[in-house]
Design a protein around this motif. Structure first.
Motif, PDB file in Angstrom:
ATOM      1  N   ALA A  89      10.735  -5.814 -18.616  1.00 56.63           N
ATOM      2  CA  ALA A  89      11.455  -5.560 -17.656  1.00 56.63           C
ATOM      3  C   ALA A  89      11.135  -6.732 -16.514  1.00 56.63           C
ATOM      4  N   GLU A  90      11.758  -6.981 -15.343  1.00 57.07           N
ATOM      5  CA  GLU A  90      11.601  -7.926 -14.492  1.00 57.07           C
ATOM      6  C   GLU A  90      11.672  -7.426 -13.057  1.00 57.07           C
ATOM      7  N   ILE A  91      10.728  -7.607 -11.991  1.00 59.98           N
ATOM      8  CA  ILE A  91      11.135  -7.180 -11.030  1.00 59.98           C
ATOM      9  C   ILE A  91      10.690  -8.366  -9.890  1.00 59.98           C
ATOM     10  N   HIS A  92      11.389  -8.181  -8.670  1.00 62.64           N
ATOM     11  CA  HIS A  92      11.305  -9.192  -7.801  1.00 62.64           C
ATOM     12  C   HIS A  92      10.406  -8.606  -6.412  1.00 62.64           C
ATOM     13  N   SER A  93      10.251  -7.232  -6.588  1.00 63.14           N
ATOM     14  CA  SER A  93       9.471  -6.599  -5.426  1.00 63.14           C
ATOM     15  C   SER A  93       9.204  -5.306  -6.248  1.00 63.14           C
ATOM     16  N   PHE A  94       7.726  -4.716  -5.394  1.00 62.31           N
ATOM     17  CA  PHE A  94       7.560  -3.512  -6.039  1.00 62.31           C
ATOM     18  C   PHE A  94       8.426  -2.253  -5.517  1.00 62.31           C
ATOM     19  N   ASP A  95       9.274  -2.448  -4.633  1.00 66.68           N
ATOM     20  CA  ASP A  95      10.258  -1.577  -4.365  1.00 66.68           C
ATOM     21  C   ASP A  95      11.029  -1.115  -5.717  1.00 66.68           C
ATOM     22  N   LEU A 109       0.787  -1.130   0.119  1.00 68.61           N
ATOM     23  CA  LEU A 109      -0.012   0.096   0.027  1.00 68.61           C
ATOM     24  C   LEU A 109       0.878   1.394   0.068  1.00 68.61           C
ATOM     25  N   LYS A 110       1.810   1.250   0.641  1.00 67.38           N
ATOM     26  CA  LYS A 110       2.660   2.544   0.584  1.00 67.38           C
ATOM     27  C   LYS A 110       3.521   2.791  -0.684  1.00 67.38           C
ATOM     28  N   VAL A 111       3.628   1.676  -1.021  1.00 69.40           N
ATOM     29  CA  VAL A 111       4.311   1.805  -2.514  1.00 69.40           C
ATOM     30  C   VAL A 111       3.315   2.547  -3.596  1.00 69.40           C
ATOM     31  N   ILE A 112       2.174   1.777  -3.705  1.00 71.90           N
ATOM     32  CA  ILE A 112       1.118   2.440  -4.368  1.00 71.90           C
ATOM     33  C   ILE A 112       0.709   3.839  -4.033  1.00 71.90           C
ATOM     34  N   THR A 131     -12.388  -4.695  -2.067  1.00 74.94           N
ATOM     35  CA  THR A 131     -13.006  -3.955  -1.164  1.00 74.94           C
ATOM     36  C   THR A 131     -12.609  -4.422   0.086  1.00 74.94           C
ATOM     37  N   HIS A 132     -12.569  -5.856   0.509  1.00 77.03           N
ATOM     38  CA  HIS A 132     -12.164  -6.071   1.868  1.00 77.03           C
ATOM     39  C   HIS A 132     -10.636  -6.019   2.178  1.00 77.03           C
ATOM     40  N   THR A 133      -9.896  -5.655   1.075  1.00 73.98           N
ATOM     41  CA  THR A 133      -8.554  -5.218   1.295  1.00 73.98           C
ATOM     42  C   THR A 133      -8.359  -3.967   1.511  1.00 73.98           C
ATOM     43  N   GLY A 134      -9.241  -3.272   1.086  1.00 77.11           N
ATOM     44  CA  GLY A 134      -9.189  -1.736   1.105  1.00 77.11           C
ATOM     45  C   GLY A 134      -8.411  -1.074  -0.105  1.00 77.11           C
ATOM     46  N   LEU A 135      -8.425  -1.903  -1.106  1.00 73.96           N
ATOM     47  CA  LEU A 135      -7.698  -1.273  -2.386  1.00 73.96           C
ATOM     48  C   LEU A 135      -8.410  -0.446  -3.102  1.00 73.96           C
ATOM     49  N   ALA A 136      -9.815  -0.558  -3.121  1.00 72.32           N
ATOM     50  CA  ALA A 136     -10.500   0.233  -4.015  1.00 72.32           C
ATOM     51  C   ALA A 136     -10.321   1.814  -3.751  1.00 72.32           C
ATOM     52  N   SER A 137      -9.894   2.352  -2.863  1.00 71.79           N
ATOM     53  CA  SER A 137     -10.023   3.654  -2.775  1.00 71.79           C
ATOM     54  C   SER A 137      -8.654   4.138  -3.437  1.00 71.79           C
ATOM     55  N   TYR A 138      -7.645   3.412  -3.587  1.00 74.98           N
ATOM     56  CA  TYR A 138      -6.231   3.688  -4.066  1.00 74.98           C
ATOM     57  C   TYR A 138      -5.994   3.636  -5.365  1.00 74.98           C
ATOM     58  N   PHE A 139      -7.176   3.187  -6.475  1.00 78.90           N
ATOM     59  CA  PHE A 139      -6.787   3.160  -7.640  1.00 78.90           C
ATOM     60  C   PHE A 139      -7.694   4.001  -8.705  1.00 78.90           C
ATOM     61  N   ASP A 140      -7.303   4.466  -9.575  1.00 77.69           N
ATOM     62  CA  ASP A 140      -8.082   5.167 -10.624  1.00 77.69           C
ATOM     63  C   ASP A 140      -9.137   4.541 -11.491  1.00 77.69           C
TER      64      ASP A 140
END
Length: 227
Positions: free
Chosen positions: A211-217, A103-106, A131-140
């Motif tokens: 590209a390939e990533i192993h973490s969102f960081d 969430l902080k990364v987002i 909705t359960h995870t609270g993601l709805a408010s973060y995305f456009d």
């Protein structure tokens, strides 16, 4: 390369850890339908449950997953076959949790770009997870295949998201764990595909992620994305 204006994400096994959710659902089943089970037997049961789930991954109807499992391991308390789909729909979305660091990364990304979700699956379950995870408010924008009528890797679901965000394909990235559905799909829509590969698996396909990533960081550290 044009300035990146949007980053879109897959949901299951990218933003959310589906494997952990399957574990949680299994333990709910044990509690509801079985008595005391020895640890060694429980381990075998979980492994088999995951095999049935993997076999039917991508299918909206999960009745065969549960019926196969109950046939292999007869429960103490029976769940009628006609109730199995309802059980999955009512329980599984609430087995998910969101990593707070994700969430902080987002939140950091949202300061620089628009963010969205494109996910395959049933509207009911995917909306409940979000909705359960609270993601709805973060995305456009949030697009669910059943709701919009297109399923990844169909390029049209990616193009629909781009249209809703008012960005060009070269101004957007898609991040997902599935090489065929996520990476090849978004590339067909002329977007760049970022393979999310936290377990550092070998690519068994001819698909070449941009590209390939192993973490969102690594998305945040890729400062060029936001300059």
């Amino acid at each position: 390369m044009k300035l990146v204006k949007a980053i879109l994400f897959d949901l299951d096994d990218t933003l959310l850890n589906r494997d952990h959710a399957v574990d949680n659902l299994f333990h709910i089943m044990l509690e509801k339908y079985y008595g005391a089970v020895e640890h060694s037997v429980k381990t075998d049961m979980l492994q088999q449950f995951k095999e049935y789930d993997k076999r039917d991954y991508g299918y909206a109807d999960k009745t065969n997953v549960l019926s196969s499992f109950f046939d292999a391991f007869p429960p103490t308390f029976q769940l009628p076959r006609h109730d199995m789909q309802d059980f999955w729909n009512q329980q599984f979305p609430y087995c998910f949790s969101i990593n707070q660091h994700t969430l902080k990364v987002i939140q950091t990304m949202k300061k620089h770009v628009q963010v969205g979700i494109i996910t395959n699956g049933s509207t009911q379950r995917q909306k409940a997870k979000i909705t359960h995870t609270g993601l709805a408010s973060y995305f456009d924008v949030v697009l669910i295949s059943e709701e919009v009528g297109f399923t990844k890797p169909d390029k049209r679901i990616f193009e629909l998201a781009l249209n809703q965000l008012h960005v060009q394909p070269e101004e957007a990235l898609f991040v997902g764990d599935d090489l065929e559905k996520d990476i090849a799909g978004c590339q067909q829509a002329k977007m760049k595909g970022i393979w999310f590969n936290p377990h550092q698996l070998t690519n068994p396909t001819d698909i070449k992620p941009d590209a390939e990533i192993h973490s969102f960081d690594q998305l945040i550290k890729g400062r060029a994305l936001f300059n």
